[in-house]
Design an enzyme around this catalytic site. Structure first.
Site, PDB file in Angstrom:
ATOM      1  CE  LYS A  29       5.293 -20.914   3.800  1.00  0.00           C
ATOM      2  NZ  LYS A  29       3.993 -21.432   4.251  1.00  0.00           N
ATOM      3  NE  ARG A  98       6.055 -24.991   5.614  1.00  0.00           N
ATOM      4  CZ  ARG A  98       7.293 -24.534   5.852  1.00  0.00           C
ATOM      5  NH1 ARG A  98       8.350 -25.232   5.465  1.00  0.00           N
ATOM      6  NH2 ARG A  98       7.455 -23.378   6.442  1.00  0.00           N
ATOM      7  NE  ARG A 343       7.996 -14.055   5.839  1.00  0.00           N
ATOM      8  CZ  ARG A 343       6.826 -14.504   6.217  1.00  0.00           C
ATOM      9  NH1 ARG A 343       6.017 -15.061   5.353  1.00  0.00           N
ATOM     10  NH2 ARG A 343       6.447 -14.434   7.472  1.00  0.00           N
ATOM     11  NE  ARG A 582      -4.143  25.538  -7.117  1.00  0.00           N
ATOM     12  CZ  ARG A 582      -3.318  24.756  -6.419  1.00  0.00           C
ATOM     13  NH1 ARG A 582      -2.535  25.289  -5.485  1.00  0.00           N
ATOM     14  NH2 ARG A 582      -3.281  23.472  -6.658  1.00  0.00           N
ATOM     15  NE  ARG A 637      -4.299  28.083 -12.166  1.00  0.00           N
ATOM     16  CZ  ARG A 637      -4.890  27.059 -11.544  1.00  0.00           C
ATOM     17  NH1 ARG A 637      -4.801  25.841 -12.057  1.00  0.00           N
ATOM     18  NH2 ARG A 637      -5.524  27.245 -10.411  1.00  0.00           N
ATOM     19  CD  GLU A 767      -5.853  23.459 -17.200  1.00  0.00           C
ATOM     20  OE1 GLU A 767      -6.017  22.880 -16.110  1.00  0.00           O
ATOM     21  OE2 GLU A 767      -5.805  24.682 -17.308  1.00  0.00           O
ATOM     22  N   GLY A 788      -1.581  20.031 -16.561  1.00  0.00           N
ATOM     23  CA  GLY A 788      -2.533  20.118 -15.444  1.00  0.00           C
ATOM     24  C   GLY A 788      -3.289  18.809 -15.422  1.00  0.00           C
ATOM     25  CB  THR A 789      -2.269  15.423 -14.459  1.00  0.00           C
ATOM     26  OG1 THR A 789      -1.787  15.756 -13.160  1.00  0.00           O
ATOM     27  CG2 THR A 789      -1.124  15.351 -15.447  1.00  0.00           C
ATOM     28  CG  ASN A 790      -5.496  17.906 -10.322  1.00  0.00           C
ATOM     29  OD1 ASN A 790      -4.866  16.870 -10.240  1.00  0.00           O
ATOM     30  ND2 ASN A 790      -5.390  18.888  -9.444  1.00  0.00           N
ATOM     31  CG  ASP A 791      -9.106  21.124 -15.173  1.00  0.00           C
ATOM     32  OD1 ASP A 791     -10.302  20.786 -15.187  1.00  0.00           O
ATOM     33  OD2 ASP A 791      -8.685  22.150 -14.613  1.00  0.00           O
TER      34      ASP A 791
HETATM   35  P1  ADP Z   1       2.965 -20.034   7.505  1.00  0.00           P
HETATM   36  O1  ADP Z   1       3.095 -19.668   6.083  1.00  0.00           O
HETATM   37  O2  ADP Z   1       1.661 -19.777   8.097  1.00  0.00           O
HETATM   38  O3  ADP Z   1       4.126 -19.558   8.319  1.00  0.00           O
HETATM   39  P2  ADP Z   1       4.287 -22.559   7.383  1.00  0.00           P
HETATM   40  O4  ADP Z   1       4.110 -23.420   6.189  1.00  0.00           O
HETATM   41  O5  ADP Z   1       5.535 -21.795   7.465  1.00  0.00           O
HETATM   42  O6  ADP Z   1       3.026 -21.643   7.517  1.00  0.00           O
HETATM   43  O7  ADP Z   1       4.160 -23.482   8.638  1.00  0.00           O
HETATM   44  C1  ADP Z   1       4.021 -22.962   9.926  1.00  0.00           C
HETATM   45  C2  ADP Z   1       4.946 -23.642  10.871  1.00  0.00           C
HETATM   46  O8  ADP Z   1       4.756 -25.056  10.831  1.00  0.00           O
HETATM   47  C3  ADP Z   1       6.414 -23.490  10.555  1.00  0.00           C
HETATM   48  O9  ADP Z   1       6.931 -22.314  11.051  1.00  0.00           O
HETATM   49  C4  ADP Z   1       7.010 -24.652  11.258  1.00  0.00           C
HETATM   50  O10 ADP Z   1       7.278 -24.332  12.576  1.00  0.00           O
HETATM   51  C5  ADP Z   1       5.952 -25.691  11.144  1.00  0.00           C
HETATM   52  N1  ADP Z   1       6.345 -26.623  10.077  1.00  0.00           N
HETATM   53  C6  ADP Z   1       6.068 -26.579   8.782  1.00  0.00           C
HETATM   54  N2  ADP Z   1       6.634 -27.619   8.122  1.00  0.00           N
HETATM   55  C7  ADP Z   1       7.291 -28.350   9.048  1.00  0.00           C
HETATM   56  C8  ADP Z   1       8.084 -29.518   8.997  1.00  0.00           C
HETATM   57  N3  ADP Z   1       8.310 -30.159   7.861  1.00  0.00           N
HETATM   58  N4  ADP Z   1       8.613 -29.962  10.135  1.00  0.00           N
HETATM   59  C9  ADP Z   1       8.371 -29.317  11.292  1.00  0.00           C
HETATM   60  N5  ADP Z   1       7.651 -28.206  11.424  1.00  0.00           N
HETATM   61  C10 ADP Z   1       7.103 -27.708  10.293  1.00  0.00           C
HETATM   62 MG    MG Z   2      -6.993  23.244 -14.302  1.00  0.00          MG
HETATM   63 MG    MG Z   3       5.860 -19.838   7.989  1.00  0.00          MG
END
Ligand code: ADP
Ligand code: MG
Ligand code: MG
Length: 902
Positions: A29, A98, A343, A582, A637, A767, A788-791
């Site tokens: 994050k 957070r 992300r 086999r 085999r 093996e 023969g990696t099982n054995d």
């Molecule tokens: P998670 O990892 O569970 O998503 P977050 O840290 O992203 O948690 O926070 C969840 C929600 O909280 C965010 O999606 C956002 O909507 C709200 N939030 C977090 N920080 C702020 C902020 N500084 N201002 C306004 N809303 C926030």
């Molecule tokens: Mg064998």
């Molecule tokens: Mg979030």
């Protein structure tokens, strides 16, 4: 280096100081907030406390020296930038705290919003918001609720109840109908709850709120749920979490404010478009909590066109920048858009392929990178048929999901009946208490296998997985009565011919037929679906990426196949030969009688008669396989298991003989059989008379097999085809064993092959650990090695596979002695080292020695990468895993080149 920590150690990074590649230090994050900040996107200012601070805290139980001062300094600079002070009575700055580790992790503390509010600053906040008291008290009650729950472990329901109570008193079920007075009252109620559970008043000092919240994030790294989650997902336990402190922006300031989440593409199908949810007049946690109904993101266009356009623009930029599907959290405060998180988004297996293909089309990534972004586990998932469970089907029993897939069919209880009904075109499910090698034909004929005993490593499970056939094992609520041809479950009786459905992924068993969707991807691999004509984005993407994998990989992929039908299937799936054929099954079924004659032979003539009778049968088997493989190498085999496995079990035979004697019947033959079984009984059959030892002890046995192979190859060649047999001697531990077998084999081959042009290679399995360690000697006598990696795993660890998985592997996994069963994924350090030594020393003795692997590891993604890295020539796996191995071999090749640019 904790001991050397100094006040200079940098524990806090401003968003402007980080970037997306610092996930180890800043968590996912924090790193991505920094990246967005530096891209110039509208991110509220803030800073990240590093995972190192967390680790230092967890190691010593207190904040590391220097941390408090650095937080102070960053907070002051944040306050200066915002022109507000944290929790100020007149014009307060509020922040969110957070958590955020390298990998997103449910089970850790999430987020506390509105830190800095107290009985005084709540008034200032209202004034700041133009006299909006409702907003200020709503924010305050949220702080107490989140802080109470996540920082002080106050049970969340208590707050929920108080909120419900307030709504009931107001006669509404919508929290937007609560006015400022209601919320002020709710804050009082919340404070009482807080006091009751923590024994103290809700902290009024803003900086104390902040410090407690930060500490709670650190400690949540070791919360029980987080620990369990990491173990399950194999996330290392020592990464620690970062903490992000972010200036608050408010989505709950009125109808022109709101909050939402979005994906840049559909994470389920990969389709392009706008996917997301929006909630007006709310703070972030409401969206996830589902307290109020969100609207589709498209609605935002109508509500706030400017923010909407800006958001789409930012999403396009993020995709271009990350070159991948992104997911996003945002908030709109009075018409101003703020980005709160992004992300690279999670996606389904299908979406992974489709998106990788799209990104290539868009010029964002190349094919190597596309290959890198999908994996064999995803491909395997796409190859199973699925139940359409849109109606309510209730399972009647649940066992172990032993071999994935979905199968419906008529219940049968014997192999013979399975073959018979399947021959009439019926789909059948073979139901047994447990299966044994005699059920093989029935298992082949059946759509699925259901047993009431045994786990993931039972005969049924292992064989079914090998065949890619659906299997539920160990469904112990089912009471199977084979003689009566019925089973009972949950008070119901299911007779032969009744229909059941089994889900080999979940282990669930249903009565009646649940509709099944076949896998498009398998139809493509089988050649019944042309990727150019399919209007299926998934099939096109799979085709494209597989084509690239095949063009890129260095490892060849062969299949383990024992019959012509298996061989044909393996070829359709792209196998470049057979790495393990086999020969055991060629001694089963109606050939048992010949095997009994062989074992009971008292004279050389009796024995050679029995072998002579087996010869043409074996030859026909090989002819069929060589024809199917048309010129591709086929590694055969020689017989491996101890011979008594081909005789009836001791107890059963003893009873039969006793009963027959009682009746005064002529039991001479049975008595001889019983004596033979007794004679051959072994305490440790896995370490007993099997493999090459059998060939050295029973004259003529291997010779017969070698002759059958050579004659079959000659016949196929004379008929205008081509055959490339490779004869493989199992269980060799010393070069002398191989030399002895080889001398005889070469004599026979020379005699049979004559001038037909057929070439037969002779090699060995590696093996037994001793073979690996004397590979240099063994290579002198071997034209190829097949690991023969099982054995090798079994003997390397001293584990009897049949016993240990069920007996104590759970404990080993729990203790972290290994993260995954060494039978599933190769143990690189130990068994892998044996492979590496044998490969190096074998090749040193005989340059160009052909090296392959034919254990089940050949189809395991992780192991395929290992085999690539030690320089094997090919891997061999069950036909169904061949595409997975092809894909992973391609990935291994691009990853060695180092194209990991993510
Ligand atoms: P998670 O990892 O569970 O998503 P977050 O840290 O992203 O948690 O926070 C969840 C929600 O909280 C965010 O999606 C956002 O909507 C709200 N939030 C977090 N920080 C702020 C902020 N500084 N201002 C306004 N809303 C926030
Ligand atoms: Mg064998
Ligand atoms: Mg979030």
């Amino acid at each position: 280096m904790a001991a050397q920590e100094t006040v200079d150690h940098k524990y806090v990074y401003d968003f402007a100081e980080g970037n997306k590649d610092l996930k180890d230090l800043l968590g996912g994050k924090g790193a991505n907030l920094a990246e967005m900040t530096n891209l110039g996107l509208p991110v509220p200012p803030g800073f990240t406390i590093t995972t190192e601070a967390c680790k230092a805290y967890l190691a010593t139980g207190r904040e590391p020296a220097g941390l408090a001062g650095q937080i102070e300094a960053h907070l002051e600079s944040l306050e200066r930038g915002m022109g507000r002070r944290l929790g100020d009575a007149h014009d307060p700055l509020l922040v969110s705290v957070r958590s955020g580790a390298k990998f997103s992790m449910p089970g850790m503390m999430e987020t506390v919003l509105n830190v800095g509010l107290n009985d005084r600053s709540v008034v200032g906040l209202a004034a700041q918001a133009g006299g909006n008291e409702r907003f200020a008290w709503d924010s305050y009650r949220r702080l107490i609720q989140m802080f109470g729950k996540t920082v002080c472990e106050v049970p969340g329901e208590e707050f929920e109840h108080a909120l419900d109570e307030a709504k009931r008193a107001r006669g509404t079920d919508n929290d937007l109908d609560l006015d400022a007075d209601d919320l002020r009252g709710l804050v009082d109620a919340y404070k009482r709850i807080f006091l009751k559970h923590t024994g103290r008043d809700f902290p009024q000092e803003p900086r104390e709120q902040l410090d407690l919240a930060i500490r709670a994030v650190f400690e949540s790294w070791n919360a029980e749920r987080a620990v369990l989650y990491r173990r399950q997902e194999r996330i290392p336990a020592d990464l620690g979490t970062a903490v992000n402190v972010v200036a608050m922006v408010f989505g709950n300031l009125g109808p022109d404010s709101g909050t939402g989440v979005a994906f840049t593409r559909d994470p389920a199908s990969g389709a392009q478009g706008i996917y997301g949810d929006y909630l007006a007049n709310a703070q972030g946690e409401d969206v996830v909590a589902g307290i109020r109904n969100t609207v589709p993101l498209q609605e935002l266009e109508r509500l706030d066109k400017r923010s909407y356009d800006e958001l789409l623009d930012i999403m396009a930029r993020l995709e271009g920048h990350y070159r991948d599907l992104c997911d996003i959290e945002f908030t709109i405060e009075r018409g101003k858009l703020w980005m709160l998180q992004t992300r690279v988004g999670k996606r389904t297996a299908a979406a992974a392929f489709v998106i990788a293909g799209q990104l290539v089309d868009e010029g964002l990534i190349d094919l190597d990178e596309a290959l890198h972004r999908v994996n064999g586990a995803q491909l395997a998932q796409l190859m199973f048929p699925r139940f359409q469970l849109d109606h309510d089907f209730e399972p009647v029993a649940r066992g172990v999901g032993a071999s994935p897939g979905a199968a419906s069919g008529r219940v049968v209880f014997t192999s013979a009946r399975a073959v018979e009904l399947a021959g009439e075109g019926e789909a059948v499910i073979l139901v047994r208490r447990e299966t044994n090698p005699d059920d093989l034909n029935g298992m082949i004929a059946a759509k699925g296998i259901l047993t009431s005993r045994g786990g993931k490593t039972s005969h049924a499970a292992v064989v079914a997985r090998g065949m890619g056939k659906t299997c539920v094992s160990g469904a112990d609520e089912i009471d199977v009565n084979v003689p009566a041809k019925r089973f009972t479950v949950a008070g119901q009786t299911v007779n032969e011919g009744d229909v059941v459905s089994i889900d080999g992924t979940t282990g669930k068993v249903y009565l009646g037929e649940v509709p099944v969707t076949p896998s498009e991807v398998v139809r493509y691999f089988e050649g019944t679906l042309d990727p150019d004509e399919a209007d299926d984005a998934l099939v096109k993407a799979v085709h494209r990426i597989m084509t690239h994998a095949d063009a890129t990989r260095r490892l060849a992929v062969r299949a383990n196949a024992d019959t012509g039908a298996d061989a044909a299937r393996a070829r359709r799936f792209g196998a470049q030969g057979i790495g393990l054929c086999r020969t055991e099954h060629m001694f089963l079924g109606d050939r048992r009688e010949l095997v009994e004659r062989l074992i009971l032979a008292r004279t050389d003539t009796e024995r050679s008669d029995a072998l002579a009778a087996l010869l043409p049968l074996q030859r026909d088997d090989f002819v069929e396989i060589f024809r199917e493989m048309a010129g591709l190498p086929v590694t055969v085999r020689l017989i491996d298991p101890p011979l008594h496995e081909f005789l009836p079990p001791l107890e059963q035979l003893a009873v039969d003989v006793a009963v027959a004697q009682e009746r005064g019947e002529d039991v001479a033959k049975e008595e001889a059989l019983l004596a033979a079984v007794r004679r051959m009984h072994e305490e440790n059959p896995m370490l007993g008379l099997r493999g090459v030892r059998l060939g050295l002890v029973i004259p003529g046995l291997f010779a017969m097999q070698v002759r059958a192979i050579a004659e079959a190859a000659v016949r196929v060649t004379r008929d205008g085809g081509s055959a490339c047999p490779e004869i493989m001697v199992p269980l060799v531990g010393a070069v002398q064993e191989l030399e002895t077998v080889r001398a005889e084999a070469e004599r026979i081959i020379a005699e049979v092959v004559g001038d037909s042009g057929v070439e037969v290679l002779i090699g060995t399995m590696i093996e037994v650990p001793r073979a690996a360690l004397t590979a240099g000697q063994i290579a002198e006598a071997a034209q190829f090695f097949s690991f023969g990696t099982n054995d090798l795993t079994q003997m390397g660890w001293g584990f009897s596979r049949d016993d240990v998985e069920g007996a104590f592997f759970w404990r080993y996994l729990e203790l972290g002695i290994f993260g995954i069963s060494p039978f599933e994924s190769i143990d690189r350090d130990g068994v892998g080292r044996l492979v590496r030594i044998a490969a190096e020393e074998g090749r040193a003795a005989r340059p160009g020695l052909k090296l392959g692997v034919c254990g089940e590891h050949g189809g395991d993604p992780e192991s395929v990468h290992f085999f690539h890295s030690v320089g094997l020539d090919y891997v061999s796996c069950s036909p169904f895993r061949v595409p997975v191995a092809r894909l992973e071999a391609g990935r291994a090749a691009v990853e060695t080149v180092g194209s990991d640019s993510r």
